[in-house]
Design a protein around this motif. Structure first.
Motif, PDB file in Angstrom:
ATOM      1  N   SER A 535       0.810  -1.221   0.000  1.00 41.71           N
ATOM      2  CA  SER A 535       0.000   0.000   0.000  1.00 41.71           C
ATOM      3  C   SER A 535       0.844   1.273   0.000  1.00 41.71           C
ATOM      4  N   SER A 780       6.191   2.263   9.062  1.00 44.78           N
ATOM      5  CA  SER A 780       4.927   1.518   9.107  1.00 44.78           C
ATOM      6  C   SER A 780       4.660   1.072  10.539  1.00 44.78           C
ATOM      7  N   LYS A 805       2.706   4.792   7.003  1.00 45.13           N
ATOM      8  CA  LYS A 805       1.523   3.934   7.111  1.00 45.13           C
ATOM      9  C   LYS A 805       1.184   3.737   8.581  1.00 45.13           C
ATOM     10  N   CYS A 807      -1.878   1.965  11.163  1.00 44.88           N
ATOM     11  CA  CYS A 807      -3.092   1.171  11.353  1.00 44.88           C
ATOM     12  C   CYS A 807      -3.419   1.147  12.845  1.00 44.88           C
ATOM     13  N   VAL A 829      -0.903   6.170   4.067  1.00 45.71           N
ATOM     14  CA  VAL A 829      -1.971   5.169   4.262  1.00 45.71           C
ATOM     15  C   VAL A 829      -2.416   5.190   5.714  1.00 45.71           C
ATOM     16  N   LYS A 831      -5.312   3.276   8.215  1.00 50.51           N
ATOM     17  CA  LYS A 831      -6.334   2.240   8.365  1.00 50.51           C
ATOM     18  C   LYS A 831      -6.909   2.312   9.773  1.00 50.51           C
ATOM     19  N   ARG A 833      -9.279   0.477  12.138  1.00 52.98           N
ATOM     20  CA  ARG A 833      -9.988  -0.776  12.345  1.00 52.98           C
ATOM     21  C   ARG A 833     -11.000  -0.613  13.486  1.00 52.98           C
ATOM     22  N   SER A 836     -11.202   1.935  16.802  1.00 48.81           N
ATOM     23  CA  SER A 836      -9.937   2.666  16.867  1.00 48.81           C
ATOM     24  C   SER A 836     -10.124   4.045  17.502  1.00 48.81           C
ATOM     25  N   SER A 854      -4.664   6.672   0.789  1.00 51.49           N
ATOM     26  CA  SER A 854      -5.737   5.700   1.059  1.00 51.49           C
ATOM     27  C   SER A 854      -5.868   5.462   2.558  1.00 51.49           C
TER      28      SER A 854
END
Length: 854
Positions: A535, A780, A805, A807, A829, A831, A833, A836, A854
């Motif tokens: 990604s 990341s 990144k 998440c 990026v 994310k 979930r 969160s 994204s």
């Protein structure tokens, strides 16, 4: 008991009839016969034949001419000698060496015995005599007492005498090898046998490229009209299930065409379910069913729940999933009609115009398929299309210089319309200087008398391979270590390259970055294909065409770079060639144990389960650490039913890469810190794995990856955290469980240069602080909570500015804290979930997320 029986028989073979009928000896024989009934039935059958032979008036040698008896005896001796070798530390070095030579000799005799030629019968008497000699030594009580530790080797006069007997027996086996060397028997042996004379490899051309990093781009030429024809057949036609086969020679673009059709918008719109599987030459039915059921587009993943089901249950599950649906299922690279015959009961015909698309090299496969229509025979590219493809792959959107136009046409013509040959040739040209002399030399190397079919591609591959820089040759050949058509994780592949020493060390640069450049170079040369992208840029998974795979496999074996063994027959007949550095084994764990393989000089051992859906638990791996003490790379992709990694792992002092699968594994011993060269450590476990605090002394560690979760335990000393040394080279740490408090921050301080990090809050504790701003290299981050309760307003949260990144999972962060994320200048990026953040709304500020994609 069995050893005593065998020893009596061997002794008896040297006596005359009068001695053999001695009442006392006959009584001993009878006692042994009575005991044999209690042992394993196979062992019973083997030894009872020998015991019966002692009552015959003929000698043991004549009685043992039956090939199956010889085979069984030899297997038994190999097993016994292997056990002696596994504890060879009890013996003197000279004796260990002779035992290793005898072991290789017995495996050679096994290869000879398994040949079915008539001439083999002439050799049976000689082999029987050699096995008798070997058996007397191997079954010697004195050697076995040394093995059991009852007496030291030097203290046992009888054991010392065994050295001379071993040396003599090895000389006799060598004489036997010399006698039959060059005979038709040797010529018929498997090609990996050590007595075959390897072909002289071609001298490498060191025409190194000076050029830019090539850019991989997907180019399709000449497929539009073909795709329209196939799509028309899939969408029209009868209501019944119909099979549409795409047939053509290797490298012609069948898979590329199938992918183009599969992803066409009209196909997506008209079919409710689309599934894809790659069959290949060798397949396992259960694995294939799981691949189909898990497929999402062309991508697939193994599902733990499905692996628990048997083949019949999986067939039923597939049937239920397709029932009353209009489906399209692609079977790519079908070699045998058997796969369809076994699976077709799972494909309901509900008159919904469902379709099945086959790709195959063989027209006879397509003609045998029930419900099959006329095969779609894929044509080669025209000369004009061939040049267009070559031009686009070499120059992209730029025009081809006029001076190169004629040579380009000549090269394209010599590839005879095969897209794979063209793109491989283009990959080599794109990475060499655009010089007329270089192009002329390349065109000359592509002889115009190439044979048809796969031979055309092979010639193109050979030329492109010879134009590779040396370091890329090693990286490409390493793909032979994986399964055909396997989607290979790029990160793991690069870790292996680094551990193998293929990646040049450049001061100021990370090895991972250099390895990624190597991979992108191979992709740009059209030798490696991208399966899935990451990604935040880069490659997530990759693979090679099956023709390139076969080329790499053959080249790796010829150059003694890597040997690949599949199944029990190849394992049991294999004799280690001198100085073989790498061995890749694809078999069941059961066959691996049964083969009693002994290759003590290996640098690399890669073991993967041939049938991923089938579980065979390996209960003990200590023998591996006793045999393979020179290993630099050890990958055991097979379930180890162990709670703790054996402490004997400390004997692998050269190890750089260690990857294990142990669903019940919980503890790693402190002695692992003795592996001072270890760079990559991966454990795939089903629960929490505890790492010792000694791991902080392993300065060369670059990757620590534990699935599912890992915790680092500390001693009770309050000052331990403050006194811990750091891991300055650590690049990746995944699934670390720690407390989001001062103690957790102290741990993170010890990994200052980490770039990829997955951490989880230790259960039952709320977040106090999560300050990661010191991790300036971090790109990341996965950050997850567990069993959190109450407000998280008090949390001291900060992230490094270099983060690309992020998440978040189950952290329940308030909106005020979430606004910090918007200010990250390099975040691409994000994310979010489950749970969160708190609340239903996030008010974004102007100018936030400057680089978010994204």
């Amino acid at each position: 008991m069995a050893l005593n029986a065998a020893r009596l028989c061997y002794m008896c073979s040297f006596w005359d009839d009068e001695e053999r009928h001695n009442p006392e000896f006959c009584s001993m024989i009878y006692e042994q016969q009575q005991k044999i009934t209690a042992v394993d039935f196979q062992v019973y059958e083997i030894y009872i034949e020998v015991l019966r032979a002692t009552r015959s008036s003929k000698s043991l040698h004549n009685r043992m001419m039956d090939k199956q008896i010889l085979n069984n005896f030899n297997d038994s001796l190999i097993s016994c000698l292997w056990e002696l070798l596994c504890c060879s530390s009890s013996f003197m070095d000279s004796t260990k060496d002779e035992m290793g030579i005898l072991y290789a000799g017995l495996r050679f005799l096994r290869s000879i015995l398994r040949e079915q030629q008539e001439k083999m019968d002439e050799q049976n008497e000689k082999i029987g005599a050699l096995l008798t000699e070997a058996g007397i030594i191997i079954c010697s009580p004195s050697l076995n007492r040394v093995k059991e530790g009852e007496v030291s080797f030097l203290e046992s006069t009888e054991a010392c005498d065994c050295y001379d007997m071993l040396a003599n027996t090895n000389i006799h086996i060598k004489h036997f090898k010399d006698q039959i060397s060059g005979s038709s028997i040797i010529e018929s042996l498997p090609s990996f046998h050590s007595l075959r004379v390897p072909e002289v490899s071609k001298a490498s051309s060191h025409m190194l490229s000076k050029v830019k990093m090539p850019i991989a781009h997907e180019v399709m030429v000449g497929l539009d009209d073909e795709a329209e024809k196939v799509i028309e057949r899939l969408l029209s036609g009868p209501e019944q299930v119909e099979i549409v086969p795409i047939v053509g020679m290797a490298g012609l673009g069948k898979t590329t065409l199938a992918e183009k059709v599969y992803n066409d918008s009209s196909i997506i719109f008209n079919f409710q379910i689309r599934l894809w599987c790659t069959v290949s030459q060798e397949f396992d039915m259960k694995s294939l069913l799981i691949q189909i059921l898990c497929s999402n587009g062309k991508q697939s993943s193994m599902d733990e729940e499905l692996k628990k089901l048997n083949e019949h249950e999986l067939l039923q599950k597939l049937y239920q999933r397709l029932k009353m649906k209009r489906y399209l299922v692609v079977f790519d690279d079908v070699w045998d009609i058997k796969v369809w015959n076994e699976l077709r009961i799972s494909f309901p015909d509900d008159k919904k115009r469902s379709r099945i698309l086959f790709t195959s090299r063989f027209s006879n496969v397509a003609s045998q398929v029930q419900y099959g229509g006329e095969p779609h025979n894929l044509r080669p590219l025209s000369e004009k299309e061939s040049f267009e493809l070559l031009h686009k792959k070499v120059f992209g959107k730029e025009d081809c210089p006029q001076a190169f136009h004629g040579l380009g046409m000549e090269i394209a013509k010599k590839c005879k319309g095969l897209p794979l040959s063209i793109v491989v040739a283009a990959g080599a040209l794109a990475t060499t200087e655009h010089d007329i002399l270089v192009w002329e030399e390349f065109a000359e190397s592509l002889t115009s008398t190439m044979v048809s079919g796969a031979g055309q591609c092979k010639k193109s591959l050979e030329v492109s391979y010879e134009h590779l820089p040396y370091h890329l040759k090693e990286c490409l050949l390493y793909f032979a270590a994986f399964r055909e058509d396997e989607k290979i994780g790029a990160k793991n592949l690069m870790r292996l390259w680094i551990a193998e020493g293929f990646v040049e060390k450049i001061e100021g640069e990370r090895s991972e970055d250099i390895a990624e450049e190597y991979l992108m170079d191979l992709i740009g040369r059209n030798l490696v294909m991208v399966s899935e992208n990451r990604s935040i840029g880069g490659v997530k998974t990759c693979y090679i065409h099956d023709l390139i795979f076969e080329f790499c496999k053959g080249e790796a074996k010829e150059k003694k770079f890597l040997q690949v063994l599949q199944g029990y027959d190849e394992l049991s007949n294999f004799n280690e060639p001198p100085n073989l550095p790498r061995l890749s084994i694809c078999s069941s764990g059961e066959d691996f144990i049964k083969s009693k393989l002994f290759c003590p000089h290996l640098d690399t051992l890669l073991l993967c389960n041939a049938t991923p859906g089938y579980e065979f638990d390996l209960l003990n791996i200590s023998f591996l650490f006793g045999i393979y003490k020179h290993l630099k790379v050890l990958n055991l992709d097979i379930n180890l039913r162990l709670e703790e990694l054996p402490t004997e792992v400390e004997s692998l002092l050269c190890l750089r890469y260690l990857a294990l699968t142990g669903r019940t594994m919980k503890f790693i011993p402190p002695s692992i810190a003795k592996l001072s060269h270890l760079e990559t450590f991966c454990v795939y476990s089903g629960g929490l794995v505890s790492l010792p605090d000694s791991i902080w002394n392993m300065k060369k560690l670059r990757q620590v990856c534990v699935r599912r979760r890992v915790v680092i335990r500390f001693s009770c000393n309050d000052n331990v955290l403050e006194n811990l040394s750091s891991l300055p080279n650590l690049d990746t740490l995944s699934n670390l469980y720690l407390s989001y408090d001062q103690e957790g921050e102290n741990i993170l301080r010890r990994i200052p240069n980490v770039r990829r990090l997955k951490i989880f809050n230790l259960g039952g504790q709320n977040i106090v602080c999560c300050n990661m701003s010191r991790l300036e290299c971090l790109e990341s981050l996965v950050l997850a909570g567990y069993s959190l309760s109450g407000s998280q307003e008090h949390v001291d949260l900060s992230f490094p500015m270099n983060l690309k990144k992020l998440c978040l999972f189950n952290l329940r962060l308030p909106g005020r804290k979430m606004s910090l994320i918007e200010q990250l200048p390099n975040l691409e990026v994000l994310k979010l979930r489950w749970r969160s953040m708190e609340g239903q709304k996030w008010e974004l500020m102007e100018g936030g997320f400057p680089k978010l994609r994204s």
